[in-house]
Each structure stands twice: as C-alpha cells, then as structure tokens.
Design a protein around this motif. Sequence first.
Motif, PDB file in Angstrom:
ATOM      1  N   SER A  98       0.845  -1.193   0.000  1.00  0.00           N
ATOM      2  CA  SER A  98       0.000   0.000   0.000  1.00  0.00           C
ATOM      3  C   SER A  98       0.877   1.238   0.000  1.00  0.00           C
ATOM      4  O   SER A  98       2.055   1.192   0.387  1.00  0.00           O
ATOM      5  CB  SER A  98      -0.905   0.010   1.232  1.00  0.00           C
ATOM      6  OG  SER A  98      -0.110   0.233   2.395  1.00  0.00           O
ATOM      7  N   GLU A 141      -4.701   1.835  -6.426  1.00  0.00           N
ATOM      8  CA  GLU A 141      -5.626   2.268  -5.364  1.00  0.00           C
ATOM      9  C   GLU A 141      -6.625   3.326  -5.814  1.00  0.00           C
ATOM     10  O   GLU A 141      -7.790   3.300  -5.383  1.00  0.00           O
ATOM     11  CB  GLU A 141      -4.810   2.813  -4.184  1.00  0.00           C
ATOM     12  CG  GLU A 141      -3.929   1.753  -3.531  1.00  0.00           C
ATOM     13  CD  GLU A 141      -2.821   2.327  -2.653  1.00  0.00           C
ATOM     14  OE1 GLU A 141      -2.133   1.547  -1.971  1.00  0.00           O
ATOM     15  OE2 GLU A 141      -2.623   3.574  -2.659  1.00  0.00           O
ATOM     16  N   HIS A 195      -5.327  11.208  -3.312  1.00  0.00           N
ATOM     17  CA  HIS A 195      -4.360  10.136  -3.070  1.00  0.00           C
ATOM     18  C   HIS A 195      -3.018  10.747  -2.667  1.00  0.00           C
ATOM     19  O   HIS A 195      -2.624  11.807  -3.171  1.00  0.00           O
ATOM     20  CB  HIS A 195      -4.190   9.282  -4.326  1.00  0.00           C
ATOM     21  CG  HIS A 195      -3.397   8.039  -4.091  1.00  0.00           C
ATOM     22  ND1 HIS A 195      -2.017   8.020  -4.124  1.00  0.00           N
ATOM     23  CD2 HIS A 195      -3.788   6.772  -3.793  1.00  0.00           C
ATOM     24  CE1 HIS A 195      -1.593   6.799  -3.866  1.00  0.00           C
ATOM     25  NE2 HIS A 195      -2.647   6.019  -3.658  1.00  0.00           N
TER      26      HIS A 195
END
Length: 461
Positions: free
Chosen positions: A55, A146, A166
């Motif tokens: 991530s 993502e 983001h």
Amino acid sequence: MGMAVDPRRTALALGRFGLGARPGDLARGEPVEEVLRREILAGTVPLPTGPDLGSTPTLLTALRAEEQARKLARAASPDAPMPEGPPAPSIEQRTYQAEVAARLALAREAQTGFIERLVWFWANHFTVSAARGPQIRVSAGAFEREAIRPHVLGRFRDLLLAAATHPAMLIYLDNVASIGPNSPAGLRRGNGPGKGLNENLGRELLELHTLGVDGGYGQDDVTALARILTGWSLHRDGNAEGLPGATAFRRGAHEPGAVTLLGRTYLDVGPEQLRMALDDLAAHPSTARHVATRLARHFVADDPPPALVARLARTFLDQDGDLSRVVLALVEAPEAWEPVQRKIRSPQEFTVAAMRGLALAPDPRMAMGGLAALGQPFWSAPAPNGYADDAGTWASPEGLRARLDLAARTGQLAAGTDPMAFAEAVLGPLATDETRTVIRRAESRAQGVALVLMAPEFQRR
C-alpha cells in the motif's frame, strides 16, 4: 442468433480498443463486439499482484526508513570503503520494477486488453510522474492500483475524488505543503516567501482533470479551489488515525470560511467542502465535453469526430458520469469502427502488442529499457498533462528509429517464429499484399518478424 464473425473487424478491434491479438485470437468464433460489451458490463477490473506491491503508506514509510538508514550509515562512517559488488537495489527500484512486471503480466493475459487500456488512459489523465523523485517512483504504481483501477468502470466523481486526494497526487502537485493563509498554521507562520497557498493541484484539477483549458474557469476559480484543498496532506507519524504517508485532512492548515468556485458557494464543513466541490466539477458540462474529447482522441482519431464527442458527452451527463456507459457508447459508435487505422500505437501499446503477438514471457527489465528508449516509461510523463496522445509525438524520425531497433531485437528473440504465420496471427486480413510481399522477401526469420512489427498495419490502430 448471434452476430456473424468478421475477422477484419476482430483484428481492427483488438488493436484499436485492446492491446493486440494473441495467437489464435483472430480465429475465435465470437463477434468481438460481444466480447467488448461483456467485459464492460461485467465491471471487473483485475488488480496486479506481487509480494513487492504494498500500500502507499507502507511503501512511503519503508522509503523514509531506508533513506534515514542511509544517512545514519554515511554519518557514522564517512570514510568507510565502498562495499564490493553492485549495491542492493533500493526500495524504489524494487517496487517500480515489480509494479511494471505486474502490469505486463496482466496485459499479456488479458482477453482483449480493453480494460487495461482504460486503466492506462485514466492513469495518464490523472498523471503522477516518477520523474518527480523517489516518493512518486515508489508510489506511482500504488496510485494506479488504489485510485484508478477501482473506478475506471464506475462513476467519474469517485475516480476524481480518489485521484485528487491520493498521497501520490498530493505529493506530486505540492498540496502537502499548501496552507491556508488565515488558518491557525498559516497565521503562526506568517505569509513570507514560499509559504502558504499552493495552487498547483487546484489548477490541474480544473485545466487537466475536469473542465479543460477552455472550460470556462478563471484565475479566481483556481485560487478558490486551492483554498478548498488546503489541509489535504499526509499523516507524518503513525498514530490511531493512520499510517505515516496516508492521506490526512489537517483542520489546522485548512483555510477557514466559505469559498465561491464557479459561482457556487461552498461552506467550510471540513473535508466535505472538497467532496462537494469535486462532485459539482464532475457533473459540469465542460467536464463531460473534456472527458469525451480525450476518450475519442485516444481510441479513435487525433482529431476526433465532433458527432462522436457530442454523443459521448451527452451519455456522460445523462448517465451521471457512469464511465461504463460512456465506454459502451464508444464501442457501439459507428465512428469508432472506421476501417482506416488513424491512430499510431503508443510505445507502451506497441511493446505489449509485440509481446502478446509473439507469446513472449514478460521481461520487465527489457520492457523498461525499451520503453525508456521509446520515450514512454510507465508513470514517468514529463509534465502533469501526461504523455501526448497524437501521431506527431510518437511517429517522429527519432521515435521510429527507436522502434526499428526494438523490433530488430524482438525479432532476434523470436527467431524461431515463422514470419508469415505471425503476420496472419496478429494482422490477419488487415495485412496488405504489399506487406505480405515485403515479409516474404525477408533475409531471415528474425528480420521477417521485425518487418511484421514495423508494418504500417501493426504500427497503426
């Protein structure tokens, strides 16, 4: 009773909408239109996988730890001899290569490649560039995983919010350092040089991501959106709220008060102020026209047919920004099936089409070297407007020379391939008599394969 299968239409579609034919694809018995419709309506966007694909917060935290460890090592022994052998790859190198490898694997196995093309299109529309430095190099692939992939067949407003907030976008366009002049943080700092409001993200959201350069906004709107964006930053330290590197809304850095953007006033309701503003931008007619133009230019023609653009824009507005309905309208449009191949394959499309057509195992290092030579490495556009989408950029004399070199190297890798069988598998009825004659006259199989790759029918889509 189903539609009749037209091999020419199948070959055209796999280039124009997809990533090129694989061996056997042109002989399949199902009309390509039905395959494309099924892919769109299924709504499934595959996710890249791999052990190094973490991530964004995990990757940014690991990058920071690695940088701190290097600083400490240098400080502790500035005169220590250099270790023998090549240095271990850094986390940014490992991660970037792993992200590219995962994309190539997905692209090679995709039935048509249409969904991957949509992902690449939107990742370029919302560019973050690894050329900016280590933080983006380590997180650009994660940004695509993502913020982009989950939404390419969903609502544009969800895609817009995910991309704008983001961590990679906040870093790339300097919003992490943007502070409201009248916020508690701004008043403590004062308004000295280089401090306070940063308009980069606000400007690009209007000019590139939503309304377009001629979309009807002014400098006051850029400043207004920049004020709404203040406080959108990253967690600096791990705590109950989130990992370092995760998106955070910092109330103390947010410009207080109501803001008027494009004639509409947004009250200061914390993070909801940005969500409301982006929802309205996502539903704006100028955004519909801008998105429609870019999609039509990417898939159909450098100078897209006005009627097609108008139809896509109307679908965008009528369907509340449902991108699956917009791309369905695209593949159902008669203008999108014009038999003349007007578009030049981009370097990424060319590289992957060659890999698919020859059934080559993905080689991320070779692909990275080839794409660097061709001028289109993954997530490395030179500016926020992304890689260009026109023939003039990619069909330059230097660009074609680089393609010829890559085609020759690829021909050597596939020297056991029968060039005529390869041409039949990837071009089928698109191959002209002239192209077939040139391939037959090749001095070797390797040269014959390279000639297929450089044929106008393969270079164009």
